[in-house]
Design a protein around this motif. Structure first.
Motif, PDB file in Angstrom:
ATOM      1  N   PRO A 123     139.620  12.698 -25.989  1.00 43.48           N
ATOM      2  CA  PRO A 123     138.356  11.972 -25.881  1.00 43.48           C
ATOM      3  C   PRO A 123     138.482  10.503 -26.306  1.00 43.48           C
ATOM      4  CG  PRO A 123     138.319  13.369 -27.822  1.00 43.48           C
ATOM      5  CD  PRO A 123     139.615  13.652 -27.103  1.00 43.48           C
ATOM      6  N   VAL A 124     137.791   9.643 -25.587  1.00 42.88           N
ATOM      7  CA  VAL A 124     137.666   8.226 -25.934  1.00 42.88           C
ATOM      8  C   VAL A 124     136.218   8.017 -26.352  1.00 42.88           C
ATOM      9  CG1 VAL A 124     137.726   5.867 -25.051  1.00 42.88           C
ATOM     10  CG2 VAL A 124     139.409   7.525 -24.257  1.00 42.88           C
ATOM     11  N   TRP A 125     136.001   7.507 -27.568  1.00 37.66           N
ATOM     12  CA  TRP A 125     134.640   7.276 -28.072  1.00 37.66           C
ATOM     13  C   TRP A 125     134.331   5.788 -28.058  1.00 37.66           C
ATOM     14  CZ3 TRP A 125     131.040  10.924 -29.386  1.00 37.66           C
ATOM     15  CH2 TRP A 125     131.483  12.247 -29.500  1.00 37.66           C
ATOM     16  N   GLN A 126     133.137   5.436 -27.583  1.00 38.57           N
ATOM     17  CA  GLN A 126     132.704   4.040 -27.569  1.00 38.57           C
ATOM     18  C   GLN A 126     131.278   3.951 -28.097  1.00 38.57           C
ATOM     19  OE1 GLN A 126     133.283   2.766 -23.494  1.00 38.57           O
ATOM     20  NE2 GLN A 126     135.443   2.355 -23.832  1.00 38.57           N
ATOM     21  N   LEU A 127     131.033   2.940 -28.945  1.00 40.43           N
ATOM     22  CA  LEU A 127     129.700   2.719 -29.508  1.00 40.43           C
ATOM     23  C   LEU A 127     128.807   2.088 -28.441  1.00 40.43           C
ATOM     24  CD1 LEU A 127     127.759   2.627 -31.987  1.00 40.43           C
ATOM     25  CD2 LEU A 127     128.660   0.330 -32.427  1.00 40.43           C
ATOM     26  N   LEU A 128     127.637   2.700 -28.185  1.00 42.27           N
ATOM     27  CA  LEU A 128     126.683   2.165 -27.219  1.00 42.27           C
ATOM     28  C   LEU A 128     125.616   1.302 -27.879  1.00 42.27           C
ATOM     29  CD1 LEU A 128     126.032   5.343 -25.017  1.00 42.27           C
ATOM     30  CD2 LEU A 128     127.686   3.508 -24.637  1.00 42.27           C
ATOM     31  N   GLY A 129     125.160   1.689 -29.065  1.00 42.36           N
ATOM     32  CA  GLY A 129     124.072   0.987 -29.748  1.00 42.36           C
ATOM     33  C   GLY A 129     123.459   1.916 -30.775  1.00 42.36           C
ATOM     34  N   PHE A 130     122.157   1.751 -31.038  1.00 40.51           N
ATOM     35  CA  PHE A 130     121.537   2.610 -32.046  1.00 40.51           C
ATOM     36  C   PHE A 130     120.056   2.791 -31.773  1.00 40.51           C
ATOM     37  CE2 PHE A 130     121.425  -1.712 -33.695  1.00 40.51           C
ATOM     38  CZ  PHE A 130     120.128  -1.842 -34.157  1.00 40.51           C
ATOM     39  N   ILE A 131     119.497   3.804 -32.426  1.00 36.44           N
ATOM     40  CA  ILE A 131     118.056   4.046 -32.415  1.00 36.44           C
ATOM     41  C   ILE A 131     117.596   4.145 -33.865  1.00 36.44           C
ATOM     42  CG2 ILE A 131     117.969   5.171 -30.148  1.00 36.44           C
ATOM     43  CD1 ILE A 131     118.002   7.878 -31.532  1.00 36.44           C
ATOM     44  N   PRO A 189     123.346   4.313 -42.428  1.00 35.27           N
ATOM     45  CA  PRO A 189     122.448   3.311 -43.016  1.00 35.27           C
ATOM     46  C   PRO A 189     122.147   2.175 -42.029  1.00 35.27           C
ATOM     47  CG  PRO A 189     124.232   3.846 -44.541  1.00 35.27           C
ATOM     48  CD  PRO A 189     124.568   4.488 -43.229  1.00 35.27           C
ATOM     49  N   LEU A 190     120.904   1.698 -42.035  1.00 34.96           N
ATOM     50  CA  LEU A 190     120.496   0.618 -41.129  1.00 34.96           C
ATOM     51  C   LEU A 190     121.361  -0.626 -41.308  1.00 34.96           C
ATOM     52  CD1 LEU A 190     116.583   0.827 -41.213  1.00 34.96           C
ATOM     53  CD2 LEU A 190     118.120   1.491 -39.352  1.00 34.96           C
ATOM     54  N   GLN A 191     121.712  -0.954 -42.560  1.00 38.49           N
ATOM     55  CA  GLN A 191     122.540  -2.139 -42.805  1.00 38.49           C
ATOM     56  C   GLN A 191     123.879  -2.032 -42.087  1.00 38.49           C
ATOM     57  OE1 GLN A 191     122.750  -2.449 -47.080  1.00 38.49           O
ATOM     58  NE2 GLN A 191     120.997  -3.848 -47.165  1.00 38.49           N
ATOM     59  N   GLN A 192     124.418  -0.838 -42.034  1.00 38.74           N
ATOM     60  CA  GLN A 192     125.690  -0.619 -41.349  1.00 38.74           C
ATOM     61  C   GLN A 192     125.501  -0.684 -39.829  1.00 38.74           C
ATOM     62  OE1 GLN A 192     127.799   2.833 -42.794  1.00 38.74           O
ATOM     63  NE2 GLN A 192     128.815   3.130 -40.824  1.00 38.74           N
ATOM     64  N   LEU A 193     124.389  -0.143 -39.334  1.00 37.65           N
ATOM     65  CA  LEU A 193     124.138  -0.117 -37.892  1.00 37.65           C
ATOM     66  C   LEU A 193     124.044  -1.514 -37.291  1.00 37.65           C
ATOM     67  CD1 LEU A 193     121.487   2.748 -37.552  1.00 37.65           C
ATOM     68  CD2 LEU A 193     123.909   2.828 -36.944  1.00 37.65           C
ATOM     69  N   VAL A 194     123.314  -2.404 -37.975  1.00 41.47           N
ATOM     70  CA  VAL A 194     123.093  -3.733 -37.405  1.00 41.47           C
ATOM     71  C   VAL A 194     124.362  -4.589 -37.414  1.00 41.47           C
ATOM     72  CG1 VAL A 194     120.625  -3.751 -37.897  1.00 41.47           C
ATOM     73  CG2 VAL A 194     122.214  -4.667 -39.594  1.00 41.47           C
ATOM     74  N   GLN A 195     125.371  -4.189 -38.181  1.00 42.73           N
ATOM     75  CA  GLN A 195     126.622  -4.950 -38.234  1.00 42.73           C
ATOM     76  C   GLN A 195     127.637  -4.468 -37.198  1.00 42.73           C
ATOM     77  OE1 GLN A 195     127.984  -4.772 -42.289  1.00 42.73           O
ATOM     78  NE2 GLN A 195     126.198  -5.867 -43.073  1.00 42.73           N
ATOM     79  N   GLN A 196     127.399  -3.288 -36.619  1.00 41.56           N
ATOM     80  CA  GLN A 196     128.342  -2.752 -35.635  1.00 41.56           C
ATOM     81  C   GLN A 196     128.158  -3.448 -34.290  1.00 41.56           C
ATOM     82  OE1 GLN A 196     127.489   1.433 -35.655  1.00 41.56           O
ATOM     83  NE2 GLN A 196     128.519   1.783 -37.592  1.00 41.56           N
ATOM     84  N   ILE A 197     129.248  -3.567 -33.551  1.00 39.24           N
ATOM     85  CA  ILE A 197     129.213  -4.242 -32.254  1.00 39.24           C
ATOM     86  C   ILE A 197     129.427  -3.205 -31.153  1.00 39.24           C
ATOM     87  CG2 ILE A 197     130.279  -5.979 -30.778  1.00 39.24           C
ATOM     88  CD1 ILE A 197     131.138  -7.407 -33.381  1.00 39.24           C
ATOM     89  N   PRO A 198     128.389  -2.964 -30.332  1.00 44.47           N
ATOM     90  CA  PRO A 198     128.539  -2.007 -29.239  1.00 44.47           C
ATOM     91  C   PRO A 198     129.549  -2.504 -28.206  1.00 44.47           C
ATOM     92  CG  PRO A 198     126.226  -2.523 -29.629  1.00 44.47           C
ATOM     93  CD  PRO A 198     127.037  -3.497 -30.416  1.00 44.47           C
ATOM     94  N   VAL A 199     130.096  -1.579 -27.447  1.00 44.71           N
ATOM     95  CA  VAL A 199     131.019  -1.929 -26.383  1.00 44.71           C
ATOM     96  C   VAL A 199     130.263  -2.799 -25.362  1.00 44.71           C
ATOM     97  CG1 VAL A 199     130.538   0.157 -25.033  1.00 44.71           C
ATOM     98  CG2 VAL A 199     132.713  -0.988 -24.778  1.00 44.71           C
ATOM     99  N   SER A 200     130.935  -3.816 -24.837  1.00 40.35           N
ATOM    100  CA  SER A 200     130.254  -4.714 -23.902  1.00 40.35           C
ATOM    101  C   SER A 200     129.883  -3.961 -22.633  1.00 40.35           C
ATOM    102  CB  SER A 200     131.141  -5.912 -23.567  1.00 40.35           C
ATOM    103  OG  SER A 200     132.277  -5.486 -22.860  1.00 40.35           O
ATOM    104  N   GLY A 201     128.730  -4.284 -22.110  1.00 43.11           N
ATOM    105  CA  GLY A 201     128.272  -3.661 -20.876  1.00 43.11           C
ATOM    106  C   GLY A 201     127.413  -2.430 -21.080  1.00 43.11           C
TER     107      GLY A 201
END
Length: 199
Positions: free
Chosen positions: A66-74, A119-131
Motif C-alpha cells: 500500500p501507498v498512503w498519501q495525506l489528502l487533508g482533514f476534517i 490534535p488540531l495543531q498537528q493537522l494544520v501543519q501537515q501538507i496534503p499531497v498536491s492535487g
C-alpha cells in the motif's frame, strides 16, 4: 462516526476501527473514482482540540504494497471535505499513522480511505499531497463552462432556417442569436466575478 461517499455509489458508514483513533474504509474499483467525500455523521463529535487527518491508500504497482498519501482533514468546524483522488495513483507515498494495521486487500483494484484522529495543531501543519484538494471556484468555473457549451450545442442542434420552419402554433421559436448573446454575456460575467450569480 464517519462516512465516505463516492458519486454513483451507496454511502459507506462501515468504517473499520483499526485502533482507538484510526478508521478505514475499503474502496473497491478505485480506478474508476475521481473524487471521494469524507464526512462526520454528526453522531459523535471530535474531542476538544482534535480533528481527523484523511489519508488515501492504493496498491503500489511496483511492490504491490500500500501507498498512503495525506489528502487533508476534517474537524468539528469543517465536518466534510471533497478530495480528488484520480490523479494520485502514481507517485511516492508519505509518512502515515496506519502502519501495518490497515493493509490493502490483495486485490489490485482495492484502495482504502483512512481517518486518523489527531490534535488540531498537528493537522494544520501537515501538507496534503498536491492535487488532492478540490478548488471549488475552479471546479465551478469548469462546470459552468461545460454547462454553457452543452446548452449552446444542444440548442444549436435544433437550428433551422426560416425557410425550413413549418408552422406550428403550439411551438415557440427562439432565435439562436439570443442564446449566443446570453452565452457570451454569462461567460463575460463569470470571468469578472465567478460568484455574480449569488446576488
Amino acid at each position: 462516526m464517519f462516512g465516505c461517499l463516492v458519486a454513483g455509489r451507496l454511502v459507506q458508514t462501515d468504517a473499520v476501527q483499526v485502533s482507538s483513533d484510526k478508521f478505514v474504509f475499503n474502496l473497491p474499483d478505485y480506478e474508476t473514482v475521481n473524487h471521494v467525500v469524507v464526512f462526520m455523521l454528526g453522531t459523535v463529535p471530535f474531542p476538544a482540540d482534535m480533528g481527523g487527518a484523511v489519508y488515501f491508500s492504493f496498491p503500489d504497482p511496483a511492490s504491490g504494497g500500500p501507498v498512503w498519501q495525506l489528502l487533508g482533514f476534517i474537524t468539528n468546524d469543517k465536518p466534510s471535505a471533497i478530495f480528488k483522488i484520480s490523479g494520485l495513483k502514481a507517485g511516492e507515498g508519505g509518512a502515515h499513522p496506519f502502519g501495518s494495521m490497515a493493509s490493502s486487500s490483495s486485490s489490485s483494484s482495492m484502495a482504502q480511505v483512512g481517518v486518523s484522529v489527531e490534535p488540531l495543531q498537528q493537522l494544520v501543519q501537515q501538507i496534503p499531497v498536491s492535487g488532492a484538494a478540490v478548488s471549488t471556484v475552479d471546479s465551478f468555473m469548469q462546470f459552468t463552462q461545460k454547462m454553457l457549451d452543452s446548452l449552446f450545442n444542444f440548442a444549436a442542434s435544433f437550428a433551422v432556417s426560416q425557410r425550413q420552419m413549418t408552422p406550428n402554433p403550439a411551438e415557440t421559436f427562439i432565435p439562436s442569436s439570443c442564446i449566443l448573446k446570453w452565452y457570451e454575456n454569462f461567460q463575460r460575467r463569470m470571468s469578472q466575478n465567478p460568484n455574480f450569480w449569488k446576488n
